[in-house]
Enzyme design. Sequence first.
Site, PDB file in Angstrom:
ATOM      1  N   HIS A   1      -4.723  -4.369  -1.976  1.00  0.00           N
ATOM      2  CA  HIS A   1      -5.071  -4.031  -0.592  1.00  0.00           C
ATOM      3  C   HIS A   1      -5.182  -2.530  -0.365  1.00  0.00           C
ATOM      4  CE1 HIS A   1      -3.446  -8.233   0.787  1.00  0.00           C
ATOM      5  NE2 HIS A   1      -4.613  -8.295   0.191  1.00  0.00           N
TER       6      HIS A   1
ATOM      7  N   ASN B   1      12.369 -14.759  -2.672  1.00  0.00           N
ATOM      8  CA  ASN B   1      12.172 -14.587  -1.238  1.00  0.00           C
ATOM      9  C   ASN B   1      13.506 -14.780  -0.526  1.00  0.00           C
ATOM     10  OD1 ASN B   1      11.096 -14.961   1.587  1.00  0.00           O
ATOM     11  ND2 ASN B   1       9.150 -14.979   0.495  1.00  0.00           N
TER      12      ASN B   1
ATOM     13  N   VAL C   1       0.834  -1.209   0.000  1.00  0.00           N
ATOM     14  CA  VAL C   1       0.000   0.000   0.000  1.00  0.00           C
ATOM     15  C   VAL C   1       0.870   1.261   0.000  1.00  0.00           C
ATOM     16  CG1 VAL C   1      -1.946  -1.142   1.155  1.00  0.00           C
ATOM     17  CG2 VAL C   1      -0.145  -0.111   2.549  1.00  0.00           C
ATOM     18  N   ASP C   2       2.171   1.087  -0.260  1.00  0.00           N
ATOM     19  CA  ASP C   2       3.134   2.175  -0.053  1.00  0.00           C
ATOM     20  C   ASP C   2       3.344   3.093  -1.253  1.00  0.00           C
ATOM     21  OD1 ASP C   2       4.790   0.595  -1.756  1.00  0.00           O
ATOM     22  OD2 ASP C   2       5.667  -0.446  -0.029  1.00  0.00           O
TER      23      ASP C   2
HETATM   24  C1  BJW Z   1      11.781 -10.760   1.275  1.00  0.00           C
HETATM   25  C2  BJW Z   1      12.653  -9.718   1.565  1.00  0.00           C
HETATM   26  C3  BJW Z   1      13.509  -9.326   0.543  1.00  0.00           C
HETATM   27  C4  BJW Z   1      11.462 -10.040   3.311  1.00  0.00           C
HETATM   28  N1  BJW Z   1      13.482  -9.962  -0.627  1.00  0.00           N
HETATM   29  N2  BJW Z   1      11.784 -11.377   0.110  1.00  0.00           N
HETATM   30  C5  BJW Z   1      -9.607 -18.217   2.243  1.00  0.00           C
HETATM   31  C6  BJW Z   1      -8.839 -19.084   2.998  1.00  0.00           C
HETATM   32  C7  BJW Z   1      -8.334 -18.682   4.232  1.00  0.00           C
HETATM   33  C8  BJW Z   1      -8.605 -17.421   4.731  1.00  0.00           C
HETATM   34  C9  BJW Z   1      -9.371 -16.554   3.984  1.00  0.00           C
HETATM   35  C10 BJW Z   1      -9.847 -16.953   2.751  1.00  0.00           C
HETATM   36  N3  BJW Z   1     -10.544 -15.900   2.225  1.00  0.00           N
HETATM   37  C11 BJW Z   1     -10.510 -14.880   3.081  1.00  0.00           C
HETATM   38  C12 BJW Z   1      -9.812 -15.239   4.166  1.00  0.00           C
HETATM   39  C13 BJW Z   1      -9.607 -14.377   5.360  1.00  0.00           C
HETATM   40  C14 BJW Z   1      -8.470 -13.398   5.249  1.00  0.00           C
HETATM   41  C15 BJW Z   1      -7.149 -14.169   5.231  1.00  0.00           C
HETATM   42  O1  BJW Z   1      -6.398 -14.170   4.292  1.00  0.00           O
HETATM   43  N4  BJW Z   1      -6.847 -14.839   6.329  1.00  0.00           N
HETATM   44  C16 BJW Z   1      -5.620 -15.626   6.433  1.00  0.00           C
HETATM   45  C17 BJW Z   1      -4.478 -14.789   7.011  1.00  0.00           C
HETATM   46  C18 BJW Z   1      -5.926 -16.806   7.309  1.00  0.00           C
HETATM   47  N5  BJW Z   1      -8.586 -12.538   4.073  1.00  0.00           N
HETATM   48  C19 BJW Z   1      -9.305 -11.435   4.093  1.00  0.00           C
HETATM   49  O2  BJW Z   1      -9.950 -11.105   5.068  1.00  0.00           O
HETATM   50  C20 BJW Z   1      -9.319 -10.603   2.840  1.00  0.00           C
HETATM   51  N6  BJW Z   1     -10.653 -10.276   2.485  1.00  0.00           N
HETATM   52  C21 BJW Z   1     -11.442 -11.150   1.852  1.00  0.00           C
HETATM   53  O3  BJW Z   1     -11.038 -12.242   1.502  1.00  0.00           O
HETATM   54  O4  BJW Z   1     -12.724 -10.693   1.605  1.00  0.00           O
HETATM   55  C22 BJW Z   1     -13.596 -11.543   0.815  1.00  0.00           C
HETATM   56  C23 BJW Z   1     -13.524 -11.093  -0.625  1.00  0.00           C
HETATM   57  C24 BJW Z   1     -12.593 -11.661  -1.479  1.00  0.00           C
HETATM   58  C25 BJW Z   1     -12.549 -11.269  -2.804  1.00  0.00           C
HETATM   59  C26 BJW Z   1     -13.414 -10.293  -3.248  1.00  0.00           C
HETATM   60  C27 BJW Z   1     -14.297  -9.693  -2.389  1.00  0.00           C
HETATM   61  C28 BJW Z   1     -14.366 -10.115  -1.068  1.00  0.00           C
HETATM   62  C29 BJW Z   1      -8.597  -9.277   3.095  1.00  0.00           C
HETATM   63  C30 BJW Z   1      -7.128  -9.434   3.325  1.00  0.00           C
HETATM   64  C31 BJW Z   1      -6.531  -8.080   3.679  1.00  0.00           C
HETATM   65  C32 BJW Z   1      -5.072  -8.166   4.133  1.00  0.00           C
HETATM   66  N7  BJW Z   1      -4.737  -6.907   4.704  1.00  0.00           N
HETATM   67  C33 BJW Z   1      -3.353  -6.638   5.066  1.00  0.00           C
HETATM   68  C34 BJW Z   1      -3.278  -5.173   5.614  1.00  0.00           C
HETATM   69  C35 BJW Z   1      -3.354  -4.173   4.458  1.00  0.00           C
HETATM   70  C36 BJW Z   1      -3.245  -2.761   4.915  1.00  0.00           C
HETATM   71  C37 BJW Z   1      -1.887  -2.432   5.465  1.00  0.00           C
HETATM   72  O5  BJW Z   1      -0.878  -2.526   4.769  1.00  0.00           O
HETATM   73  O6  BJW Z   1      -1.838  -2.038   6.640  1.00  0.00           O
HETATM   74  O7  BJW Z   1      -2.490  -6.779   3.945  1.00  0.00           O
HETATM   75  S1  BJW Z   1      -2.678  -7.785   6.264  1.00  0.00           S
HETATM   76  C38 BJW Z   1      -1.090  -7.886   5.545  1.00  0.00           C
HETATM   77  O8  BJW Z   1      -0.854  -9.177   4.937  1.00  0.00           O
HETATM   78  C39 BJW Z   1      -1.109  -6.876   4.388  1.00  0.00           C
HETATM   79  C40 BJW Z   1      -0.273  -7.557   3.363  1.00  0.00           C
HETATM   80  O9  BJW Z   1      -0.553  -7.010   2.084  1.00  0.00           O
HETATM   81  C41 BJW Z   1      -0.695  -8.999   3.514  1.00  0.00           C
HETATM   82  C42 BJW Z   1       0.314  -9.979   3.003  1.00  0.00           C
HETATM   83  O10 BJW Z   1       1.541  -9.865   3.667  1.00  0.00           O
HETATM   84  P1  BJW Z   1       2.888  -9.939   2.820  1.00  0.00           P
HETATM   85  O11 BJW Z   1       2.963  -8.802   1.898  1.00  0.00           O
HETATM   86  O12 BJW Z   1       3.034 -11.289   2.246  1.00  0.00           O
HETATM   87  O13 BJW Z   1       3.992  -9.653   3.955  1.00  0.00           O
HETATM   88  P2  BJW Z   1       4.627 -10.671   5.006  1.00  0.00           P
HETATM   89  O14 BJW Z   1       5.306  -9.858   6.031  1.00  0.00           O
HETATM   90  O15 BJW Z   1       3.662 -11.674   5.469  1.00  0.00           O
HETATM   91  O16 BJW Z   1       5.729 -11.446   4.144  1.00  0.00           O
HETATM   92  C43 BJW Z   1       6.889 -10.810   3.653  1.00  0.00           C
HETATM   93  C44 BJW Z   1       7.677 -11.847   2.883  1.00  0.00           C
HETATM   94  O17 BJW Z   1       8.766 -11.216   2.269  1.00  0.00           O
HETATM   95  C45 BJW Z   1       8.244 -12.966   3.781  1.00  0.00           C
HETATM   96  O18 BJW Z   1       8.011 -14.214   3.137  1.00  0.00           O
HETATM   97  C46 BJW Z   1       9.744 -12.662   3.825  1.00  0.00           C
HETATM   98  O19 BJW Z   1      10.536 -13.847   3.931  1.00  0.00           O
HETATM   99  C47 BJW Z   1       9.952 -11.978   2.490  1.00  0.00           C
HETATM  100  N8  BJW Z   1      11.035 -10.996   2.429  1.00  0.00           N
HETATM  101  N9  BJW Z   1      12.428  -9.324   2.871  1.00  0.00           N
HETATM  102  C48 BJW Z   1      12.623 -11.009  -0.776  1.00  0.00           C
HETATM  103  N10 BJW Z   1      14.410  -8.316   0.757  1.00  0.00           N
END
Ligand code: BJW
Length: 293
Positions: A130, A254, A112-113
């Site tokens: 997101h 990754n 979101v940055d």
């Molecule tokens: C490096 C590195 C380097 C580090 N080089 N690599 C089905 C199954 C199960 C659950 C659900 C499902 N459907 C819905 C859900 C529920 C839920 C969900 O996902 N739950 C699970 C966690 C269990 N999902 C939702 O609620 C979503 N909504 C939804 O599904 O509504 C229904 C719908 C769907 C479709 C249409 C309409 C309706 C919403 C999800 C919202 C996520 N929000 C956040 C916050 C955003 C705002 C903010 O930024 O503050 O999004 S949470 C957070 O997680 C953020 C991120 O975008 C997201 C993912 O995280 P990300 O980017 O992967 O970061 P990290 O820290 O987890 O990983 C970093 C990685 O980088 C690591 O692997 C490191 O090793 C690596 N790394 N440095 C390369 N230099």
Amino acid sequence: MEEQLIPPETLTSFHNFITSPNCKTILALVGAGLSSASGLPTFRGSGGYWRHYNSIDLATPDAFERDPGLVWQFYSYRRHMALMAQPNAGHQTLAQLSHNDKINFLTITQNVDGLSQRANHDSRKLIELHGSLFCLKCTNFTCSYSDPANFKDPLTDSLDASSLVHDKGNTEDLPFLSDDKLPHCPACETGLLRPGVVWFGESLPWVSVDKTDEFIMRNHVDLILVVGTSGVAWPAASYVDIVKNQGGKVAVFNIERDDTDTESWQFIGDCSKILPVALDPLIDQVNVRSEVQ
Ligand code: BJW
Ligand code: ZN
């Protein structure tokens, strides 16, 4: 460039594929790891803290309902940090790929940055799944006010980021901020504004989901680049399986290896260093200007 990080056989096999006629359509799924080299923290793991709070705990509708002042302090700090940060070579590489007319390309970013936009990524080929730190929305159910691009920093005097410093060990309580210290809607004048990001349990923007689905269904995706994401948030994570089920290939960038994954190309290390090397054959260095050279 740390080319030696990549096993030569992995790089050769990947380059052979991306330059073959079998690789016409590429999807990139991007997460917080892409912005890590720009100095922005990830969500999970040891970096996923702001002060003594777990970032994931603050990125929920419940947290905002409970204490909007605290959540606004968290997001004000992140807006400030994102504005201070610069896009890195990973953002730039994907941006350059978005200007390669020979490849059918789409980036789905969970970030979101705004750093991909600032790297001059083709906006028609970029989906902010997101939302954005720089979008503001009214919380009043009867008001549809939304400001898609608000870069004011700080948003109110009380949200000055200099008082919100990131320090994992910092357990000192921040001042409690009552609603009158927080940004309010200029349209209805009563509603509290909130960040236009997607929190857990909230729907993703339909237009983003539709555009992504359309891209995947209309094309056969030959390759998905899974860049700096833990792949735990849905539905973002589901796109990898959808592409695999279509017979597409997967390349993971990754810092951590997944020993259970024997089918993908795995590029282990900082993606800001590895992406430029891995995607080099598809990048035309001449045609793109980005904010950071
Ligand atoms: C490096 C590195 C380097 C580090 N080089 N690599 C089905 C199954 C199960 C659950 C659900 C499902 N459907 C819905 C859900 C529920 C839920 C969900 O996902 N739950 C699970 C966690 C269990 N999902 C939702 O609620 C979503 N909504 C939804 O599904 O509504 C229904 C719908 C769907 C479709 C249409 C309409 C309706 C919403 C999800 C919202 C996520 N929000 C956040 C916050 C955003 C705002 C903010 O930024 O503050 O999004 S949470 C957070 O997680 C953020 C991120 O975008 C997201 C993912 O995280 P990300 O980017 O992967 O970061 P990290 O820290 O987890 O990983 C970093 C990685 O980088 C690591 O692997 C490191 O090793 C690596 N790394 N440095 C390369 N230099
Ligand atoms: Zn309003």
